[in-house]
Motif scaffolding. Sequence first.
Motif, PDB file in Angstrom:
ATOM      1  N   LYS A   1      45.727  40.643  44.736  1.00 27.94           N
ATOM      2  CA  LYS A   1      47.156  40.522  44.441  1.00 27.94           C
ATOM      3  C   LYS A   1      47.416  39.991  43.029  1.00 27.94           C
ATOM      4  O   LYS A   1      48.528  39.982  42.566  1.00 27.94           O
ATOM      5  CB  LYS A   1      47.876  39.694  45.506  1.00 27.94           C
ATOM      6  N   HIS A   2      46.354  39.579  42.339  1.00 25.89           N
ATOM      7  CA  HIS A   2      46.488  39.101  40.963  1.00 25.89           C
ATOM      8  C   HIS A   2      45.924  40.097  39.960  1.00 25.89           C
ATOM      9  O   HIS A   2      45.442  39.709  38.894  1.00 25.89           O
ATOM     10  CB  HIS A   2      45.806  37.734  40.797  1.00 25.89           C
ATOM     11  N   SER A   3      46.020  41.368  40.271  1.00 20.91           N
ATOM     12  CA  SER A   3      45.472  42.377  39.361  1.00 20.91           C
ATOM     13  C   SER A   3      46.164  42.349  38.000  1.00 20.91           C
ATOM     14  O   SER A   3      45.533  42.605  36.972  1.00 20.91           O
ATOM     15  CB  SER A   3      45.548  43.771  39.986  1.00 20.91           C
ATOM     16  N   ALA A   4      47.426  42.008  37.958  1.00 19.15           N
ATOM     17  CA  ALA A   4      48.157  41.949  36.688  1.00 19.15           C
ATOM     18  C   ALA A   4      47.646  40.810  35.795  1.00 19.15           C
ATOM     19  O   ALA A   4      47.789  40.869  34.575  1.00 19.15           O
ATOM     20  CB  ALA A   4      49.651  41.776  36.943  1.00 19.15           C
ATOM     21  N   SER A   5      47.029  39.789  36.376  1.00 17.39           N
ATOM     22  CA  SER A   5      46.534  38.645  35.607  1.00 17.39           C
ATOM     23  C   SER A   5      45.085  38.816  35.166  1.00 17.39           C
ATOM     24  O   SER A   5      44.586  38.008  34.383  1.00 17.39           O
ATOM     25  CB  SER A   5      46.636  37.367  36.449  1.00 17.39           C
ATOM     26  N   ALA A   6      44.413  39.858  35.655  1.00 21.55           N
ATOM     27  CA  ALA A   6      42.983  40.016  35.376  1.00 21.55           C
ATOM     28  C   ALA A   6      42.696  40.091  33.874  1.00 21.55           C
ATOM     29  O   ALA A   6      41.787  39.412  33.378  1.00 21.55           O
ATOM     30  CB  ALA A   6      42.434  41.241  36.093  1.00 21.55           C
ATOM     31  N   ALA A   7      43.444  40.892  33.139  1.00 22.47           N
ATOM     32  CA  ALA A   7      43.200  41.023  31.698  1.00 22.47           C
ATOM     33  C   ALA A   7      43.414  39.696  30.974  1.00 22.47           C
ATOM     34  O   ALA A   7      42.668  39.362  30.044  1.00 22.47           O
ATOM     35  CB  ALA A   7      44.100  42.103  31.106  1.00 22.47           C
TER      36      ALA A   7
END
Length: 180
Positions: free
Chosen positions: A97-103
């Motif tokens: 659910k934190h894919s947007a924060s991965a980068a």
Amino acid sequence: MVVSLLITPPVQAKAFSESDIKAAFLYYFLYFISWPDSDVDNTSNPLKFCVLDANPVTQALELILASPKAVNTVVERHVISDPAEAATCNYVYLDSKHSASAALVLAATRGKAILTVSDNDGFASAGGMIELKRESNKVKVRINLEVLSGYGLKASSKLLNLADIVSAPDLQGAINDPVE
């Protein structure tokens, strides 16, 4: 005796959830990943395990770490609110659910001996160190060995035999060029 066998319900093995299996992997990475000697030790410098928020995987991991049979390495769990805080950790787990924060987490940890693990699809190919990927009814481990070893971490041969090795072609040179 035969009658008692017929009326006694059979013992069933506990079915483990996907979260339990992922937590077991996160735990065993403590055994099969080596940090540089100065970063983590068993007593004076505990391993700082960070997550963006509590989730079923990290809750299952807490149960494992509370077990008397848990690894001797002292692990402190920290909930971080900003992906930039990952730079202060030794081990970071990002759930899907934190894919947007991965980068942002990868940018904050670039060039540092910080183990990055996620179940985000494509995480290892995007520059993360370890990806937990569900395939069919199994959880598979994908390791970006170039990034892992480039940042001073070492994976044991037992883990490497279990894992699929991936690379991140778009990150050529980024390993040796830490973010300022």
